[in-house]
Enzyme design. Sequence first.
Site, PDB file in Angstrom:
ATOM      1  N   GLU A   1     -23.915  -1.026  10.443  1.00 33.62           N
ATOM      2  CA  GLU A   1     -23.299  -1.207   9.129  1.00 33.62           C
ATOM      3  C   GLU A   1     -23.610  -0.016   8.235  1.00 33.62           C
ATOM      4  O   GLU A   1     -24.508   0.782   8.520  1.00 33.62           O
ATOM      5  CB  GLU A   1     -23.797  -2.499   8.479  1.00 33.62           C
ATOM      6  CG  GLU A   1     -23.451  -3.753   9.267  1.00 33.62           C
ATOM      7  CD  GLU A   1     -21.962  -4.071   9.254  1.00 33.62           C
ATOM      8  OE1 GLU A   1     -21.229  -3.535   8.396  1.00 33.62           O
ATOM      9  OE2 GLU A   1     -21.531  -4.853  10.115  1.00 33.62           O
TER      10      GLU A   1
ATOM     11  N   GLU B   1       0.832  -1.202   0.000  1.00 32.49           N
ATOM     12  CA  GLU B   1       0.000   0.000   0.000  1.00 32.49           C
ATOM     13  C   GLU B   1       0.865   1.250   0.000  1.00 32.49           C
ATOM     14  O   GLU B   1       0.528   2.253  -0.615  1.00 32.49           O
ATOM     15  CB  GLU B   1      -0.936   0.015   1.214  1.00 32.49           C
ATOM     16  CG  GLU B   1      -2.022  -1.025   1.183  1.00 32.49           C
ATOM     17  CD  GLU B   1      -1.593  -2.349   1.819  1.00 32.49           C
ATOM     18  OE1 GLU B   1      -0.378  -2.555   2.078  1.00 32.49           O
ATOM     19  OE2 GLU B   1      -2.474  -3.191   2.048  1.00 32.49           O
TER      20      GLU B   1
END
Length: 148
Positions: free
Chosen positions: A71, A20
């Site tokens: 969520e 990354e």
Amino acid sequence: MGPYSHVLRQCPIRHPGYSEYEVVGNLRGEPVELVKCETSDLYVPASAEIVIEGRISTDPKTFQMEGPFGEYPGFYAGVRQPRPTIRVECITHRNDPIFRGGLSGNDPGRMVETTYWVEPIKAAVIWQALEDAGVPVYWVYGVPPLRI
């Protein structure tokens, strides 16, 4: 590392063999400076505001109950169950550190903030997958989730 890390840490990276940090450095046009952690051989960005080091045990005897969680669509999901915890061994930080994060759960009827920057990156991943499959691509658009 600027806004790149904030966006990329939540998205899939399809560059086998690259970390990354290398992807962020490529986007920035300069390498990400890394420093070794205090208690492990891991490296973190030298510009990190806060670094929390610790160990996660796989021993179920050390697990603690957690969940359910809010969520992104605005509903609770999952069940309350034992999960691994981290034993914090070291915390380092800058003077007056700034905590940056994205809200992943939200209230019903409201859009979670990560939706606004993740969808374009998902579209790029889909574009690449289609090209890799030999499909001619003219346009890919990541539509934010529909709110009813």
